[in-house]
Design a protein around this motif. Sequence first.
Motif, PDB file in Angstrom:
ATOM      1  N   ASP A  61      -6.620  50.521  -9.207  1.00  0.00           N
ATOM      2  CA  ASP A  61      -7.857  49.759  -9.035  1.00  0.00           C
ATOM      3  C   ASP A  61      -7.520  48.303  -9.297  1.00  0.00           C
ATOM      4  N   TRP A  62      -7.967  47.437  -8.404  1.00  0.00           N
ATOM      5  CA  TRP A  62      -7.721  46.001  -8.497  1.00  0.00           C
ATOM      6  C   TRP A  62      -9.004  45.278  -8.877  1.00  0.00           C
ATOM      7  N   ASP A  63      -8.867  44.107  -9.467  1.00  0.00           N
ATOM      8  CA  ASP A  63     -10.058  43.343  -9.846  1.00  0.00           C
ATOM      9  C   ASP A  63     -10.755  42.733  -8.639  1.00  0.00           C
ATOM     10  N   ALA A  64     -10.076  42.636  -7.510  1.00  0.00           N
ATOM     11  CA  ALA A  64     -10.663  42.136  -6.268  1.00  0.00           C
ATOM     12  C   ALA A  64      -9.817  42.642  -5.098  1.00  0.00           C
ATOM     13  N   PRO A  65     -10.449  42.870  -3.952  1.00  0.00           N
ATOM     14  CA  PRO A  65      -9.670  43.325  -2.793  1.00  0.00           C
ATOM     15  C   PRO A  65      -8.865  42.185  -2.173  1.00  0.00           C
ATOM     16  N   ALA A  66      -7.719  42.550  -1.591  1.00  0.00           N
ATOM     17  CA  ALA A  66      -6.895  41.577  -0.858  1.00  0.00           C
ATOM     18  C   ALA A  66      -5.906  42.348   0.014  1.00  0.00           C
ATOM     19  N   ASP A  67      -5.553  41.747   1.125  1.00  0.00           N
ATOM     20  CA  ASP A  67      -4.552  42.351   2.003  1.00  0.00           C
ATOM     21  C   ASP A  67      -3.228  42.499   1.269  1.00  0.00           C
ATOM     22  N   GLY A  68      -2.560  43.601   1.523  1.00  0.00           N
ATOM     23  CA  GLY A  68      -1.231  43.810   0.967  1.00  0.00           C
ATOM     24  C   GLY A  68      -1.191  44.506  -0.377  1.00  0.00           C
ATOM     25  N   GLN A  69      -2.347  44.711  -0.994  1.00  0.00           N
ATOM     26  CA  GLN A  69      -2.375  45.387  -2.287  1.00  0.00           C
ATOM     27  C   GLN A  69      -2.353  46.898  -2.061  1.00  0.00           C
TER      28      GLN A  69
END
Length: 161
Positions: A57-65
């Motif tokens: 789980d990331w704190d915000a979405p972004a390409d490449g994660q």
Amino acid sequence: MGEMTIPETADGIDAAWLDGALRAGGLDTGNHIVAARPEAVAEAVGLMGEITRFRLDWDAPADGQPASVIAKLPSALAENRELALTMGYYECEHRFYAEVAAGCAIRTPRTWYSAADAAAGQYALIIEDVGGYERVDQMDGADPDHAAAVIDALAALHAQW
């Protein structure tokens, strides 16, 4: 995060460690991993390593994660670990992913992070989760079409070298 330590087991891997490992491996979207949920991928007496999938789980979405990664560590079973260390299995795998995989003629999982301390017998490999790809059960064996595809891929790999 300071110098990365190599965890001895998957229990030593958490969101902060994975965040640091992916950054050390070159991924920096400006976001951070806030949760990492482990799932054992394979458990068996004959395995030479501990293989764990981490759902991220990331704190915000972004390409490449990546949504998930695979962590490979030396076996927790002393006899398997000793055999693999003696035969150089962990060192070979570490060096393959660190030095060779990106230039291979065949598709290999993306290497997010690879670390080794050969003197201490510690290794950590974080690679792309390819669990969504088709797999062949090694006990059942491959059908002729899958076997032919494997032979073609191996021929391409050998032709490269």
